[in-house]
Scaffold this active site. Sequence first.
Site, PDB file in Angstrom:
ATOM      1  N   ASP A 550       0.769  -1.236   0.000  1.00 24.03           N
ATOM      2  CA  ASP A 550       0.000   0.000   0.000  1.00 24.03           C
ATOM      3  C   ASP A 550       0.809   1.299   0.000  1.00 24.03           C
ATOM      4  OD1 ASP A 550      -1.579  -2.162   0.518  1.00 24.03           O
ATOM      5  OD2 ASP A 550      -2.622  -1.305   2.216  1.00 24.03           O
ATOM      6  N   GLU A 778       0.702  -9.852  11.545  1.00 25.19           N
ATOM      7  CA  GLU A 778       0.641  -9.368  10.166  1.00 25.19           C
ATOM      8  C   GLU A 778       2.034  -9.023   9.644  1.00 25.19           C
ATOM      9  OE1 GLU A 778      -1.823  -5.936   7.656  1.00 25.19           O
ATOM     10  OE2 GLU A 778      -1.611  -5.770   9.830  1.00 25.19           O
TER      11      GLU A 778
END
Length: 808
Positions: A550, A778
């Site tokens: 991102d 994550e």
Amino acid sequence: MVRHRKGGKEQHKNGNNETSSSSGSSDSSVGNKSFKLLSLWKTMLGFVCLGIAVYVGTLGYLETRVNTPFDDEKVVQNSGLSIPERYWGTYRPGVYLGLKSREPRSPVFGLMWYDLASAAQKGIRHWCDQGDNLPTYGWLWHDGVSFGEQRISDPPHNIITSFVKTPGGEHGGHWTARINVTSKINTSTPFALIWYAALDESLGGAALHSRLWLDGDSLLGHTPHLHNFKINLLPHSGKLLHMSHSEAHAPGLHLLKEKLYSLLREHKLSGPHGRVPALGQDEDLTGQEKEVNFVPIQLLVQPPFVLDVVYSTEDLPTPPLKGDEYTTVLENKKKDFDEEFEKKFKLAEKGYKQEDIAIAKAAMSNMIGGIGYFYGAGRVQSQYTREPVPYWRAPLYTAVPSRSFFPRGFLWDEGFHGLLIGRWSPDIQMDIVAHWLDLINVEGWIPREQILGSEALARVPKEFVVQSNAAANPPMLLITLAQFVNKNRELFEPHAPYRSMLDRMFSRLQAWYQWFQNTQKGEEPTSYRWRGREDDGLQLNPKTLSSGIDDYPRASHPSNIERHVDLRCWMYAAADAMATIADVLQRDTSKFEALRDQLGDEELLNELHWSPRTQTYADYGMHTDGVKLVRQAPKNPSEQAKLVRSVTTPPHPRLVTSAFGYVSLFPMLLKVLRPESDNLGKILANLDNPDLLWSPYGLRSLSKSSPLYMKRNTEHDPPYWRGQVWLNVNYLALAGLRHYARRAGPHAAAAAALHDRLRDNLVGNVLSEYKRTGYLWEQYSGEDGKGSGCKPFSGWTALFVLIMEGEY
């Protein structure tokens, strides 16, 4: 009047024949010219009208393409009861324990609980939520088909949930779920367990054919697919203090907990416990034409307590499992799982400790146990639609990255999930790919994020709901499928189990592949550009969500001249994947091989992306490193000051060499470079540099020397892909290093050494953090190895199981 004018003409003509003749000729000429002009005007008007009609029709056609399904045979031919072994499952990964069938209109079942001693502080547990701050939860065993066991720590209580299915009959068979509650302290305070059944209100009229009701302490139901079924709650051991239940109407599956709160009433319990909460009547049903679609049953228990929830159908004479028989069957299934896990991954044979193997089994189980079955329609938009429009309603069988934070489908994540799922169960993996490919539209586009159903939608910020058909996502699913096909060619030979399915997939894969070629090309030949970057003046570096990484720094000022090296490498790998699948299906491979060879031309790659100055690969675009976030004074006193981007040095066209990180590695990650490449040697040298990407915990996503290393992107967006260690890209790095270590060339020894060191760093840190925190994370810090981001993240982080095995 007409006659009178006509008579006048005749008199005039008779009085002067010459003049009359001349005048008639003149009138005729003028009339002809007027007729021609009128005809020309009408013709032009006709063309204009036709053009408008064509434009409006074309616009209407283009408007509908974004939500028009691909016009070919569906890949998924069998589902629901036609695959009975996977009909029931824990297909609601976003709740701590939830079961449903692989049927769009399935009733859903689930667990809630709360501790009366701290109910005001903790509230009711239902959805997996990071805010619950549980020390750990997750599946310890789950085979994706017949059983699973999960541990949930909610101090001072431990909750072990499990389920076992009993197949048979025409309506999905039986299943039993067990909830085992223990306490770390001696307490007489009641503990509340709620088991419920619910129908999905969003399905409208079709749900009217389904019913739920209570008969004594049994929960009964009927649906067109299941026919009549029954749920009995059977205490196996421990003390049951009180039971209550309610028949209610909930406005949606996403509001079940809120509805439960509204049903709780005070109840006087005999003995020392005094007043306790109990379920009462639903006032919303009084005098209103609403159907019962939510039936909760609450048990107030004193731990230790074991409850068996037994689901049974009328057509299966075999009794459902319960009590000691359930215990025996569950233990046998866990033993069989352990044997199958060792057979497939051979971790004990490789010398790993049992406690580390247990973590690997939990990781794989959480990947499989995190598979959900969703049904609904997402929201999509194209440049031709004024407003977002609904996609068609469809099912999706998919793993999810995180039960707490991302309990929905993500396209490029699923490509990584499939690497592990395919090793465990080819059936499950092929079924998942089939469901994803059935979501492709007539343009060849697949929405990158799938938000299907009210429960999924309720957990997504508004700005991320609508999917743009200009946005791509890395084609990892295609690459994983090709790898799976290539390693298991015997399964795809003519008349083999998956041959016809792969045949049906091929036209959709071609359409998806071609969509990339049509929509993601750059201005320069053989260049590619991610679409969807927008400069809103608030971001330090505008995000590239479509790339999957991102906030990784790209060119500071988005423009059409950008060239993204990672996307170019993805397209090389996609062309190679299409050639592999076409070869297995005995189709023409030439056009895929031609593009693969063109994109594999190192001279062309270097012309577009190699910096002779920094000796690195990089993106290209309008860029400056002279950017910073500054506090902007508000225009009026009622507004708050906000951070905005300030540009101190104007951008100009250049390679973005200051952002050395994952993107710079893609020619190695996806094996584009030749084994003898000098540039490969330079990449390997840069990898082995602790001042850049190398850390004792894995490869950082961005170099410590980058100006944006660990910098916030906005006032509210902390760094994400700006230095943290991500397992998916590290997995690609290990796969690339193994590839070059096994190819003859001057860099083989260096690649092999880097592979072994990186593997040990990654595996050691993931295992260490799991033991310390109880979770897979994550991402991990490149500074101290600590897990960060969301938890549990049993998506691509679970790939460390394959890393332990050495499988890429």
